[in-house]
Design a protein around this motif. Structure first.
Motif, PDB file in Angstrom:
ATOM      1  N   VAL A 227       1.765  77.961  40.988  1.00 14.54           N
ATOM      2  CA  VAL A 227       1.045  77.115  41.279  1.00 14.54           C
ATOM      3  C   VAL A 227      -0.633  78.439  41.371  1.00 14.54           C
ATOM      4  CG1 VAL A 227      -0.069  75.642  42.731  1.00 14.54           C
ATOM      5  CG2 VAL A 227       2.658  75.405  42.096  1.00 14.54           C
TER       6      VAL A 227
ATOM      7  N   VAL B  94      -1.746  70.403  52.138  1.00 14.75           N
ATOM      8  CA  VAL B  94      -2.190  69.431  50.958  1.00 14.75           C
ATOM      9  C   VAL B  94      -1.447  68.655  51.046  1.00 14.75           C
ATOM     10  CG1 VAL B  94      -2.269  69.426  48.474  1.00 14.75           C
ATOM     11  CG2 VAL B  94      -3.437  71.333  49.878  1.00 14.75           C
TER      12      VAL B  94
ATOM     13  N   MET C   6      -0.772  64.455  51.753  1.00 14.35           N
ATOM     14  CA  MET C   6      -1.298  63.560  50.521  1.00 14.35           C
ATOM     15  C   MET C   6      -0.027  62.645  50.593  1.00 14.35           C
ATOM     16  SD  MET C   6      -2.831  63.950  48.185  1.00 14.35           S
ATOM     17  CE  MET C   6      -2.343  63.924  46.676  1.00 14.35           C
TER      18      MET C   6
ATOM     19  N   LEU D  86      -3.281  60.993  41.500  1.00 13.10           N
ATOM     20  CA  LEU D  86      -2.738  61.308  40.849  1.00 13.10           C
ATOM     21  C   LEU D  86      -3.108  61.067  39.135  1.00 13.10           C
ATOM     22  CD1 LEU D  86       0.634  62.756  41.649  1.00 13.10           C
ATOM     23  CD2 LEU D  86      -1.062  63.897  41.912  1.00 13.10           C
TER      24      LEU D  86
ATOM     25  N   TYR E   1      -5.432  63.610  38.729  1.00 13.82           N
ATOM     26  CA  TYR E   1      -4.836  64.815  37.993  1.00 13.82           C
ATOM     27  C   TYR E   1      -3.950  64.654  36.659  1.00 13.82           C
ATOM     28  CZ  TYR E   1      -0.930  68.092  37.329  1.00 13.82           C
ATOM     29  OH  TYR E   1      -0.319  69.128  36.291  1.00 13.82           O
TER      30      TYR E   1
ATOM     31  N   LEU F  71      -9.515  75.783  48.274  1.00 14.41           N
ATOM     32  CA  LEU F  71      -9.315  75.118  46.350  1.00 14.41           C
ATOM     33  C   LEU F  71     -10.544  75.377  46.044  1.00 14.41           C
ATOM     34  CD1 LEU F  71      -7.482  72.209  48.225  1.00 14.41           C
ATOM     35  CD2 LEU F  71      -6.496  73.819  47.068  1.00 14.41           C
TER      36      LEU F  71
ATOM     37  N   THR G  87     -11.316  66.625  48.001  1.00 17.18           N
ATOM     38  CA  THR G  87     -10.296  65.789  48.433  1.00 17.18           C
ATOM     39  C   THR G  87      -9.826  64.970  47.048  1.00 17.18           C
ATOM     40  OG1 THR G  87     -12.084  63.820  48.185  1.00 17.18           O
ATOM     41  CG2 THR G  87     -10.953  63.899  50.217  1.00 17.18           C
TER      42      THR G  87
ATOM     43  N   ASP H 110     -10.224  68.288  44.562  1.00 11.65           N
ATOM     44  CA  ASP H 110      -9.216  69.806  44.767  1.00 11.65           C
ATOM     45  C   ASP H 110      -7.929  69.532  45.525  1.00 11.65           C
ATOM     46  OD1 ASP H 110     -11.023  70.523  43.560  1.00 11.65           O
ATOM     47  OD2 ASP H 110     -12.265  71.189  45.228  1.00 11.65           O
ATOM     48  N   VAL H 111      -8.318  68.507  46.885  1.00 13.27           N
ATOM     49  CA  VAL H 111      -6.266  68.130  47.090  1.00 13.27           C
ATOM     50  C   VAL H 111      -5.718  67.415  46.697  1.00 13.27           C
ATOM     51  CG1 VAL H 111      -5.800  67.088  48.839  1.00 13.27           C
ATOM     52  CG2 VAL H 111      -7.247  68.887  49.682  1.00 13.27           C
ATOM     53  N   ILE H 112      -5.988  66.505  45.150  1.00 10.55           N
ATOM     54  CA  ILE H 112      -5.274  65.433  44.935  1.00 10.55           C
ATOM     55  C   ILE H 112      -4.910  66.361  43.494  1.00 10.55           C
ATOM     56  CG2 ILE H 112      -5.484  64.201  43.259  1.00 10.55           C
ATOM     57  CD1 ILE H 112      -7.477  62.241  45.150  1.00 10.55           C
ATOM     58  N   LYS H 113      -5.272  67.448  42.661  1.00 10.75           N
ATOM     59  CA  LYS H 113      -5.683  68.317  41.542  1.00 10.75           C
ATOM     60  C   LYS H 113      -4.097  69.156  41.778  1.00 10.75           C
ATOM     61  CE  LYS H 113      -9.398  68.272  38.762  1.00 10.75           C
ATOM     62  NZ  LYS H 113     -10.688  68.756  37.876  1.00 10.75           N
ATOM     63  N   ASN H 114      -4.579  70.091  43.332  1.00  7.70           N
ATOM     64  CA  ASN H 114      -3.657  70.919  43.845  1.00  7.70           C
ATOM     65  C   ASN H 114      -2.211  69.856  44.081  1.00  7.70           C
ATOM     66  OD1 ASN H 114      -2.205  72.450  46.268  1.00  7.70           O
ATOM     67  ND2 ASN H 114      -3.228  73.620  44.783  1.00  7.70           N
ATOM     68  N   TYR H 115      -2.123  69.426  44.416  1.00  8.05           N
ATOM     69  CA  TYR H 115      -1.562  68.132  44.715  1.00  8.05           C
ATOM     70  C   TYR H 115       0.103  68.263  43.259  1.00  8.05           C
ATOM     71  CZ  TYR H 115       2.180  64.909  46.721  1.00  8.05           C
ATOM     72  OH  TYR H 115       3.899  64.042  46.749  1.00  8.05           O
ATOM     73  N   GLY H 116      -1.159  67.990  42.625  1.00 12.60           N
ATOM     74  CA  GLY H 116      -0.697  67.391  40.879  1.00 12.60           C
ATOM     75  C   GLY H 116      -0.074  68.580  40.260  1.00 12.60           C
ATOM     76  N   ILE H 117      -0.688  69.502  40.968  1.00 14.51           N
ATOM     77  CA  ILE H 117       0.226  70.754  39.980  1.00 14.51           C
ATOM     78  C   ILE H 117       0.758  71.249  40.221  1.00 14.51           C
ATOM     79  CG2 ILE H 117      -0.501  73.227  39.694  1.00 14.51           C
ATOM     80  CD1 ILE H 117      -3.568  72.722  39.480  1.00 14.51           C
ATOM     81  N   VAL H 118       1.500  71.190  42.041  1.00 11.36           N
ATOM     82  CA  VAL H 118       2.728  71.792  43.451  1.00 11.36           C
ATOM     83  C   VAL H 118       3.777  70.901  42.367  1.00 11.36           C
ATOM     84  CG1 VAL H 118       3.583  71.483  45.254  1.00 11.36           C
ATOM     85  CG2 VAL H 118       1.376  72.601  45.063  1.00 11.36           C
ATOM     86  N   GLN H 119       2.912  68.961  42.331  1.00 11.97           N
ATOM     87  CA  GLN H 119       4.393  68.162  42.041  1.00 11.97           C
ATOM     88  C   GLN H 119       4.797  68.947  40.550  1.00 11.97           C
ATOM     89  OE1 GLN H 119       4.988  67.432  45.685  1.00 11.97           O
ATOM     90  NE2 GLN H 119       5.676  65.583  44.470  1.00 11.97           N
ATOM     91  N   LYS H 120       4.525  69.378  39.885  1.00 15.47           N
ATOM     92  CA  LYS H 120       4.663  69.383  38.198  1.00 15.47           C
ATOM     93  C   LYS H 120       5.292  70.785  37.939  1.00 15.47           C
ATOM     94  CE  LYS H 120       2.171  68.762  34.141  1.00 15.47           C
ATOM     95  NZ  LYS H 120       3.411  67.474  33.908  1.00 15.47           N
TER      96      LYS H 120
END
Lengths: 203, 255
Positions: A60, A130, A134, A146, A150, A199, B47, B49-59
């Motif tokens: 990550v 985070v 979320m 997302l 994302y 971040l 927020t 950046d939080v969403i992007k980070n969350y996306g990476i973590v999920q992936k």
């Protein structure tokens, strides 16, 4: 076992930076580097589970650093991953440790070469926060945010995949979801600062 | 309130890169004087950046589970293949390994400069050589195995030929004076190399290598034997095989 494409460093970085075939690139990282990096954790007081968790965090952090252009291939991917993995594990050891012996071990084990990247690695606590904020959003909100921020899908694409009546309905929904998150931060300035440091500034 | 809502919407459009030039300028002016709007923008950027980070973590999390399973399966499948071998085959393999190990140990313990030298050494047989009177004298002394005479004659000569040097070196080998034999064989090899000649070159290399072995200098002999083994045109190519090279290597390690 699934056949996974081979990358050279340059191709791998391009794939992650431009988000092309990300799944393939991440699988390549696992296939080629997990065994090597997990040895370090397991040889330094860590379990197999620790090694898996730390590797996941390493990946990550690596993706974030590449996408933020904080790593452009100055060192080899292998060297860089090893440094992140090592720093992440030593941070975790430090967090777990209450004994001064461990403190000393932590300080002596950290090498100068690692210092450069240390500041860019998002803390484990920040990552947990985070996930926490979320998870406070509904599933619908998470999906929309997302998809837009994302996955970089357009409103039109999201309307089609998520069965919204039209573009404007989706736009309103997205606005509300984003504001919901933003208000969580407004209500908790300390959390906002922690996340910003982790971040954006990478501290 | 309406104004706040309007500004908030503008901020969201700003972080989504949807404002036109005029709207952008107006918003920037507003941000300079409106600190609460500035704060709201900061939080919106976090927020995002939080969403992007969350996306990476999920992936990564999704792939992590699959890959951990795959990597584990890979290890287990390797173990499973090993388990499938019948016990008898494993026992036979183990026996072979033990026998080979014992054989290797035996070789290591018994190998010596003397037995490797004796294995390959045969006295040099004189071919018909024509030359000077002095050379003929050395030749006849050598053919009569009067090695002391060969050495004495050689030592009286002011300009010995390479043939004479070679026979003298052979005489030293026969007299077990390996040091002097090595010196003369080395002279012949070097002369051939420097003058691009090939007078008894292969013969000198072969006996020089044997001299090194007997003189407990196997490390110096090894490259010479390797050269003979690799060079199919070398006169002694057929005398050197892999097994002999391996034994020389073993001797080098033992030394």
């Amino acid at each position: 076992m699934e056949v996974i494409k081979n990358y050279d460093d340059e191709e791998l970085l391009r794939s992650i930076r431009d988000e092309i075939n990300m799944d393939e690139a991440i699988k390549y990282l696992y296939k080629n580097y997990f065994n090597g990096l997990s040895i370090y954790v397991q040889q330094h007081d860590g379990s197999r589970q620790d090694a898996e968790d730390i590797f996941q965090e390493t990946i990550v952090a690596f993706i974030q650093l590449v996408q933020q252009s904080k790593f452009r291939g100055e060192a080899s991917v292998k060297t860089f991953l090893f440094a992140i993995n090592k720093n992440t594990w030593l941070n975790e050891l430090k967090r777990r440790s209450r004994a001064q012996v461990r403190e000393a071990k932590f300080e002596t084990a950290r090498e100068v070469v690692d210092e450069g990247i240390h500041n860019y690695i998002t803390g484990r606590e920040a990552r947990k926060q985070v996930l926490n904020i979320m998870d406070k959003l509904g599933e619908g909100c998470k999906k929309i945010l997302l998809a837009f921020y994302y996955e970089n899908l357009s409103m039109k694409e999201i309307v089609n995949t998520m069965n919204y009546e039209n573009d404007q309905v989706l736009r309103n929904k997205k606005y509300k979801c984003l504001k919901q998150l933003e208000q969580m931060l407004t209500a908790d300035p300390a959390l906002a600062k922690t996340l910003k440091d982790a971040l954006q500034n990478g501290q | 309130m309406d104004n706040n809502l309007h500004n908030s919407e503008k901020l969201v459009r700003y972080i989504d890169d949807e404002l036109n030039e005029a709207e952008l300028k107006a918003l920037r002016r507003e941000l300079e004087t409106n600190s609460s709007l500035q704060q709201e923008l900061n939080n919106l950027l976090i927020t995002k950046d939080v969403i992007k980070n969350y996306g990476i973590v999920q992936k990564v999390n999704g792939i992590h589970k699959t890959m951990m399973l795959d990597l584990a399966t890979d290890i287990y499948s390797t173990k499973a293949v090993i388990r499938k071998f019948p016990k008898m085959i494993i026992s036979i393999a183990a026996s072979i390994i033990i026998i080979m190990g014992l054989f290797g140990l035996y070789q290591y313990l018994t190998i010596s400069p003397n037995n490797l030298y004796q294995e390959k050494y045969t006295p040099y047989q004189l071919a018909v050589m024509r030359g000077t009177t002095a050379e003929s004298t050395i030749t006849s002394a050598y053919s009569e195995k009067r090695y002391d005479s060969v050495i004495a004659l050689y030592n009286q000569m002011k300009e010995p030929t390479m043939n004479e040097q070679f026979l003298t070196a052979q005489s030293y080998l026969n007299k077990a004076d390996y040091s002097n034999a090595i010196t003369l064989f080395t002279t012949i090899v070097e002369k051939n190399n420097s003058a691009h000649l090939s007078v008894l070159e292969d013969e000198a290399e072969y006996y020089l290598a044997l001299g090194y072995v007997k003189n407990n200098e196997a490390a110096k002999a090894l490259p010479l034997f390797e050269k003979m083994y690799n060079d199919k045109n070398h006169v002694y190519h057929n005398k050197i095989d892999r097994w002999y090279l391996a034994k020389i290597q073993l001797l080098v390690r033992k030394n």
